[in-house]
Scaffold this active site. Structure first.
Site, PDB file in Angstrom:
ATOM      1  N   LYS A 105       0.654  -1.210  -0.045  1.00 29.33           N
ATOM      2  CA  LYS A 105       0.109  -0.070  -0.047  1.00 29.33           C
ATOM      3  C   LYS A 105       0.827   1.236   0.098  1.00 29.33           C
ATOM      4  O   LYS A 105       1.802   1.458   0.890  1.00 29.33           O
ATOM      5  CB  LYS A 105      -0.980   0.252   1.281  1.00 29.33           C
ATOM      6  CG  LYS A 105      -1.934  -0.927   1.495  1.00 29.33           C
ATOM      7  CD  LYS A 105      -2.899  -0.735   2.459  1.00 29.33           C
ATOM      8  CE  LYS A 105      -4.182  -1.896   2.405  1.00 29.33           C
ATOM      9  NZ  LYS A 105      -5.185  -1.638   3.560  1.00 29.33           N
ATOM     10  N   GLY A 140      -7.895   3.043  -2.349  1.00 29.06           N
ATOM     11  CA  GLY A 140      -7.529   1.931  -2.923  1.00 29.06           C
ATOM     12  C   GLY A 140      -6.602   2.482  -4.270  1.00 29.06           C
ATOM     13  O   GLY A 140      -6.305   1.545  -4.861  1.00 29.06           O
ATOM     14  N   LYS A 199     -17.953   3.421  -3.486  1.00 24.90           N
ATOM     15  CA  LYS A 199     -19.109   3.075  -2.887  1.00 24.90           C
ATOM     16  C   LYS A 199     -20.447   3.051  -3.767  1.00 24.90           C
ATOM     17  O   LYS A 199     -20.738   4.206  -4.185  1.00 24.90           O
ATOM     18  CB  LYS A 199     -19.277   3.691  -1.658  1.00 24.90           C
ATOM     19  CG  LYS A 199     -18.149   3.284  -0.737  1.00 24.90           C
ATOM     20  CD  LYS A 199     -17.952   4.257   0.523  1.00 24.90           C
ATOM     21  CE  LYS A 199     -16.700   3.944   1.258  1.00 24.90           C
ATOM     22  NZ  LYS A 199     -16.139   5.148   2.228  1.00 24.90           N
ATOM     23  N   LYS A 233      -0.659  -7.920   5.728  1.00 24.96           N
ATOM     24  CA  LYS A 233      -1.322  -9.345   5.291  1.00 24.96           C
ATOM     25  C   LYS A 233      -2.639  -9.079   4.479  1.00 24.96           C
ATOM     26  O   LYS A 233      -3.550  -8.228   4.932  1.00 24.96           O
ATOM     27  CB  LYS A 233      -1.677 -10.013   6.627  1.00 24.96           C
ATOM     28  CG  LYS A 233      -2.433 -11.330   6.389  1.00 24.96           C
ATOM     29  CD  LYS A 233      -1.350 -12.419   6.380  1.00 24.96           C
ATOM     30  CE  LYS A 233      -2.271 -13.871   5.979  1.00 24.96           C
ATOM     31  NZ  LYS A 233      -1.305 -14.805   5.304  1.00 24.96           N
ATOM     32  N   ARG A 239     -12.240  14.115   6.748  1.00 24.26           N
ATOM     33  CA  ARG A 239     -13.317  15.242   5.875  1.00 24.26           C
ATOM     34  C   ARG A 239     -14.913  14.819   6.387  1.00 24.26           C
ATOM     35  O   ARG A 239     -14.918  13.860   6.694  1.00 24.26           O
ATOM     36  CB  ARG A 239     -13.103  15.104   4.474  1.00 24.26           C
ATOM     37  CG  ARG A 239     -13.542  13.730   4.053  1.00 24.26           C
ATOM     38  CD  ARG A 239     -13.208  13.563   2.656  1.00 24.26           C
ATOM     39  NE  ARG A 239     -13.691  12.168   2.276  1.00 24.26           N
ATOM     40  CZ  ARG A 239     -13.056  11.217   2.099  1.00 24.26           C
ATOM     41  NH1 ARG A 239     -11.719  11.397   2.256  1.00 24.26           N
ATOM     42  NH2 ARG A 239     -13.442   9.867   1.590  1.00 24.26           N
TER      43      ARG A 239
HETATM   44  C1  MV4 Z   1      -7.281  -4.027   2.486  1.00 20.06           C
HETATM   45  C2  MV4 Z   1      -7.872  -5.178   1.948  1.00 20.06           C
HETATM   46  C3  MV4 Z   1      -7.560  -6.333   2.409  1.00 20.06           C
HETATM   47  N1  MV4 Z   1      -6.385  -6.658   3.222  1.00 20.06           N
HETATM   48  N2  MV4 Z   1      -6.254  -4.338   3.250  1.00 20.06           N
HETATM   49  C4  MV4 Z   1      -9.390  -0.769  -0.209  1.00 20.06           C
HETATM   50  C5  MV4 Z   1      -9.506   0.442  -0.005  1.00 20.06           C
HETATM   51  C6  MV4 Z   1      -8.799   1.105   1.063  1.00 20.06           C
HETATM   52  N3  MV4 Z   1      -9.351   1.869   1.932  1.00 20.06           N
HETATM   53  C7  MV4 Z   1      -8.286  -0.311   1.726  1.00 20.06           C
HETATM   54  N4  MV4 Z   1      -8.718  -1.227   1.019  1.00 20.06           N
HETATM   55  C8  MV4 Z   1      -8.412  -2.561   0.970  1.00 20.06           C
HETATM   56  N5  MV4 Z   1      -7.468  -2.773   2.182  1.00 20.06           N
HETATM   57  C9  MV4 Z   1      -5.822  -5.430   3.583  1.00 20.06           C
HETATM   58  N6  MV4 Z   1      -4.877  -5.660   4.346  1.00 20.06           N
HETATM   59  C10 MV4 Z   1      -9.065  -4.953   1.080  1.00 20.06           C
HETATM   60  C11 MV4 Z   1      -9.298  -3.831   0.735  1.00 20.06           C
HETATM   61  C12 MV4 Z   1     -10.514  -3.422  -0.315  1.00 20.06           C
HETATM   62  C13 MV4 Z   1     -11.501  -3.175   0.334  1.00 20.06           C
HETATM   63  C14 MV4 Z   1     -11.588  -2.326   1.363  1.00 20.06           C
HETATM   64  C15 MV4 Z   1     -12.815  -1.752   1.893  1.00 20.06           C
HETATM   65  C16 MV4 Z   1     -13.915  -1.805   0.796  1.00 20.06           C
HETATM   66  C17 MV4 Z   1     -13.855  -2.411  -0.223  1.00 20.06           C
HETATM   67  C18 MV4 Z   1     -12.514  -2.911  -0.572  1.00 20.06           C
HETATM   68  C19 MV4 Z   1     -12.616  -3.631  -1.662  1.00 20.06           C
HETATM   69  C20 MV4 Z   1     -11.394  -4.332  -2.266  1.00 20.06           C
HETATM   70  C21 MV4 Z   1     -10.247  -4.062  -1.495  1.00 20.06           C
END
Ligand code: MV4
Length: 471
Positions: A158, A165, A237, A201, A292
């Site tokens: 990340k 994302g 969303k 992870k 925000r």
């Molecule tokens: C993650 C994850 C799985 N594992 N982190 C996507 C947006 C960002 N705010 C964080 N996100 C994610 N982080 C780890 N360690 C999966 C996502 C993710 C996700 C998170 C929230 C809502 C929708 C999502 C769709 C795909 C991936």
């Protein structure tokens, strides 16, 4: 209290801020780009100032233009809305140095949480569970490989400056970790001017649950419960609700306390959101803070009865928070859908242009926040959200039926909209059961692929049903 506020945004949120200001007896100055000159909400403002051409970079992101407008119109404060300059610490600083109150957190807290690796460290220090991951930024391949070995695959790379994302990569083995590490780094460098990355992870198909927080400038900080935002497509969303269907009273208490601890550790004031991932076993992990007011703030307003924009303005003016944690209650269930001018049959391609007919739904339990109207031209220059439709009812089941009914009433002719796909999702058994996770929309489209280009979605239809085409 302020006498006059400049609204440095457009569309739905500009109208939303103007509405609260008017109720509070505060004058508003609306700034607009040439593309938004015909927007009707501008008529509700006390003064309007054109700040530049359509391109965001030359209008809503143009700091000198906005500050000049604020000086000319003699405002005491600026509300940034969401997007644009809302999480720009430099803008907050410029406002402060011009003696204009930025209605948001301090520049220092924006920076503290804007760097996701730093926010993660703050959360960890505050005793809040974070996703198992690297101890701070990962500067080279070697450290990345050693960290991944310790965590076990799959892992996520990340960008510290990312969020929502952007600048993320999944790696399921050493070679994809090495290539993903460099790809994420250069993508982040290009997009944010900061190539810092860290590792976590990878949690498979988590739920996305976020807590609304409110903190004043005197150290009082509370949460306003959660929103479930698991219905997403490529980090956009589609549907948000409160309460979260997966929540238990114990989990709510633990996550709410955690959200407050993170925000306190960041010295946060203003409205804000603390985001968590929740896994299959209801383990929760902090992921990021949004500094925000968010698009989906309104579902929280419905279940708590609290005007969050009013709270932001009161906090920015230096008032002591009038709410206490135990005076805030979650009443009933609120569900919100985002109405976008996009074609779900064409990979959600934006569908700007003239709205020939706009017939908004209404009736018991319904709230519509939209700046659109019959004859409105959706400019192609900005994001495609033209409104948010919400239902607030005693139970989740009832709220979904109410929202579904309102979506059936809603007529938008001209552009394609997300209304038809939202109706299908609201009626989907997994959504109805509240058993959906963040993989739900992708699985839905894998099972129900859109028609191939040129046929399927545009058959010759009788005139009587033509009016329903964009529903
Ligand atoms: C993650 C994850 C799985 N594992 N982190 C996507 C947006 C960002 N705010 C964080 N996100 C994610 N982080 C780890 N360690 C999966 C996502 C993710 C996700 C998170 C929230 C809502 C929708 C999502 C769709 C795909 C991936």
């Amino acid at each position: 209290m302020f006498k006059r506020i400049l609204v440095a945004n457009r569309g739905e949120i500009a109208q939303r801020v103007i509405r609260t200001c008017r109720e509070m007896g505060i004058e508003t100055v609306a700034v607009y780009s040439q593309a938004d000159a015909d927007a009707l909400y501008l008529r509700q403002a006390d003064e309007t100032i054109c700040i530049g051409p359509a391109q965001g970079a030359r209008s809503y992101l143009n700091i000198p233009s906005i500050i000049s407008a604020a000086e000319i119109a003699d405002v005491e404060a600026i509300h940034p809305g969401y997007g644009f300059l809302s999480e720009n610490s430099h803008f907050a600083e410029v406002c402060n140095s011009c003696n204009i109150t930025f209605i948001g957190p301090s520049p220092e807290s924006i920076e503290a949480v804007g760097n996701k690796a730093n926010a993660r460290a703050l959360a960890k220090q505050a005793g809040v569970p974070v996703v198992p991951g690297s101890d701070g930024p990962v500067g080279d391949e070697d450290l990345a490989l050693r960290t991944a070995k310790r965590l076990g695959y799959p892992v996520m790379i990340k960008a510290a400056a990312g969020g929502g994302g952007r600048g993320m990569r999944i790696a399921r083995n050493d070679p994809s970790l090495v290539s993903g590490f460099h790809a994420a780094k250069s993508e982040a460098e290009a997009a944010f001017g900061d190539g810092t990355v860290y590792l976590e992870k990878f949690i498979e198909n988590p739920r996305h649950v976020e807590f609304q927080i409110l903190g004043d400038q005197h150290g009082n900080l509370i949460h306003l419960f959660e929103r479930d935002c698991s219905v997403q497509r490529r980090h956009q969303k589609l549907i948000e609700e409160s309460p979260s269907p997966l929540m238990t009273p114990e989990l709510r208490k633990a996550m709410g306390d955690a959200a407050v601890r993170v925000a306190k550790a960041a010295g946060y004031h203003n409205a804000g959101t603390v985001e968590f991932l929740v896994d299959r076993n209801r383990n929760f992990f902090f992921i990021e803070v949004n500094a925000r007011i968010q698009v989906e703030h309104s579902v929280t307003e419905l279940v708590t009865g609290i005007d969050l924009v009013e709270q932001q303005i009161r906090i920015a003016s230096g008032e002591v928070l009038s709410l206490r944690q135990d005076s805030v209650q979650q009443v009933g269930h609120a569900v919100e859908v985002r109405i976008n001018a996009e074609d779900p049959d064409r990979d959600f391609k934006p569908s700007p242009g003239r709205i020939d007919m706009f017939v908004p739904p209404g009736g018991p339990g319904i709230r519509l926040d939209s700046h659109a109207f019959s004859g409105y031209r959706i400019p192609p220059n900005y994001d495609s959200m033209i409104g948010k439709l919400m239902a607030h009812r005693p139970t989740r089941e009832h709220a979904i039926r109410c929202l579904s009914r309102a979506l059936e009433e809603f007529v938008i002719e001209g552009p394609k909209t997300t209304i038809p796909i939202l109706r299908k999702i609201l009626n989907h058994p997994d959504f109805r059961a509240g058993e959906h996770d963040t993989g739900f929309v992708a699985r839905y489209f894998a099972a129900n692929p859109p028609p191939p280009p040129g046929r399927g979605s545009a058959p010759a239809i009788p005139a009587a049903s033509a009016a329903k085409e964009s529903r």
